[in-house]
Scaffold this active site. Structure first.
Site, mmCIF file in Angstrom:
data_model
loop_
_atom_site.group_PDB
_atom_site.id
_atom_site.type_symbol
_atom_site.label_atom_id
_atom_site.label_comp_id
_atom_site.label_asym_id
_atom_site.label_seq_id
_atom_site.Cartn_x
_atom_site.Cartn_y
_atom_site.Cartn_z
ATOM 1 N N SER A 1 0.812 -1.213 0.000
ATOM 2 C CA SER A 1 0.000 0.000 0.000
ATOM 3 C C SER A 1 0.848 1.267 0.000
ATOM 4 C CB SER A 1 -0.921 0.020 1.225
ATOM 5 O OG SER A 1 -0.162 0.032 2.420
ATOM 6 N N TYR A 2 2.168 1.142 0.027
ATOM 7 C CA TYR A 2 3.027 2.323 0.055
ATOM 8 C C TYR A 2 3.100 2.948 -1.343
ATOM 9 C CZ TYR A 2 4.813 1.260 4.755
ATOM 10 O OH TYR A 2 4.935 1.021 6.099
ATOM 11 N N GLY A 3 2.789 4.229 -1.389
ATOM 12 C CA GLY A 3 2.707 4.950 -2.652
ATOM 13 C C GLY A 3 1.292 5.469 -2.805
ATOM 14 N N LYS B 1 4.512 -5.665 3.817
ATOM 15 C CA LYS B 1 3.234 -5.775 4.500
ATOM 16 C C LYS B 1 2.119 -5.803 3.459
ATOM 17 C CE LYS B 1 4.196 -2.096 6.919
ATOM 18 N NZ LYS B 1 5.627 -1.940 6.505
#
Length: 361
Positions: free
Chosen positions: A89-91, A125
């Protein structure tokens, strides 16, 4: 607990009497610390987090930063860091998944010694999105992360948060997804993030009954996040052989000494900082006192507190300067008196760090 510093005679990476460091250019390297165990793997006592890689909203990321991020990554690896934490989910927005893509690319393009890529441990994650309702969907999410990073196996596959508070039926499917990922060999080990003490014990027992060891629990843990729940989580980890990974060890930047009530960061952090920083003077004064005595920097002392408590901190890095400074947290330990001094000062702060809204009890 982390191993004691190594004895070596060749050359040193860090000087315990200086906040600077000199990269070791010859291989094999000799570090003033030993790796620590996390599940079946050996990692540096500190990892680096990549939340900022692709996050425009909170960290002001721009694609033009990629070359600098790659140099930062190379510097970290050259100096012994082999644990890198990321998430699917990073970004933000159209850049969703950017962090994983960049991390995979930087690993492939690392120009250093042969075999160093095999030594790097990726901890990613996987989000508990509401459309991930079955174990197969969670396994597919893991395969998508593998594809973005272009690697064959992930070191630690972590469930990003628990759905126990709002979708308990989904929670069991996600746990079964972790089991399936492990059994299929997509990950070497499994971990969780943002799990409170009660839910942490539940998932550990659930996985254990299926022959899957829980290797890590990642939570917000710092001198600003050492409340009752966080310390209970740490005690559980210590008792059950689970490694605690400390994210936000610098309190999103409040424990760097860079900001004051009249000098706040730009963006959404400013509101949070304005509420907490006015009460942090005793803690920042104590950090400064210890840093001056140790000839270290304030961030190095704050990160070393996490290491000295037996956790693996993963401070975020965007620049070489940040990476250089963070590396100075390695190779030494705060004394018991210094730990007590810092913790008493932290407890006196009227307002602490806000816990992640997804952390359960």
């Amino acid at each position: 607990m982390a191993s004691s510093p190594a004895t070596f005679t060749n050359a040193t990476l860090l000087s315990s009497s200086s906040s600077s460091f000199k990269p070791l250019l010859k291989f094999p390297p000799f570090w003033p610390w030993q790796k620590v165990k996390i599940g079946p793997m050996s990692v540096s006592p500190m990892g680096f987090g990549t939340w900022a890689w692709g996050n425009q909203f909170l960290w002001g990321y721009q694609p033009s930063m990629d070359a600098g991020l790659q140099k930062t990554f190379n510097l970290a690896v050259e100096n012994g860091i082999n644990l890198f934490d990321t998430a699917d989910s990073y970004g933000t927005g159209r850049l969703n998944g950017r962090s994983e893509k960049l991390l995979g690319r930087f690993i492939r393009e690392f120009p250093g010694r042969n075999g160093v890529q095999d030594d790097i441990v990726i901890a990613t994650k996987l989000a508990a999105y509401p459309w991930r309702l079955t174990p197969r969907q969670f396994v597919n999410a893991c395969k998508s992360s593998l594809a973005r990073m272009q690697v064959q196996q992930i070191g630690i596959g972590q469930l990003h948060w628990s759905t126990a508070n709002y979708a308990p039926l989904q929670e069991l499917s996600l746990w079964d997804g972790l089991v399936a990922m492990y059994e299929k060999g997509l990950v070497r080990a499994v971990g969780v993030s943002n799990y409170g003490p009660k839910q942490l014990v539940k998932i550990r027992n659930y996985l254990k009954a299926r022959g899957v060891p829980l290797c890590s629990a990642q939570v917000q843990f710092s001198l600003l996040s050492m409340g009752e729940d966080q310390m209970e989580i740490k005690n559980i980890c210590d008792c059950l052989g689970i490694r605690l990974i400390s994210y936000s060890p610098l309190g999103l930047g409040m424990l760097t000494g860079k900001y004051t009530p009249s000098k706040l960061p730009q963006g959404p952090r400013a509101l949070l900082f304005s509420q907490i920083l006015p009460g942090l003077e005793p803690l920042l004064n104590s950090l400064t006192e210890v840093a001056q005595k140790r000839r270290k920097t304030i961030p190095q002392v704050a990160i070393n507190w996490c290491i000295s408590k037996g956790t693996i901190p993963i401070p975020g890095v965007k620049t070489r300067k940040q990476a250089e400074d963070n590396l100075g947290a390695l190779g030494w330990r705060l004394s018991s008196d210094e730990l007590t001094q810092l913790e008493l000062a932290a407890q006196a702060a009227p307002r602490k760090m806000i816990q992640n809204i997804f952390q359960t009890r």
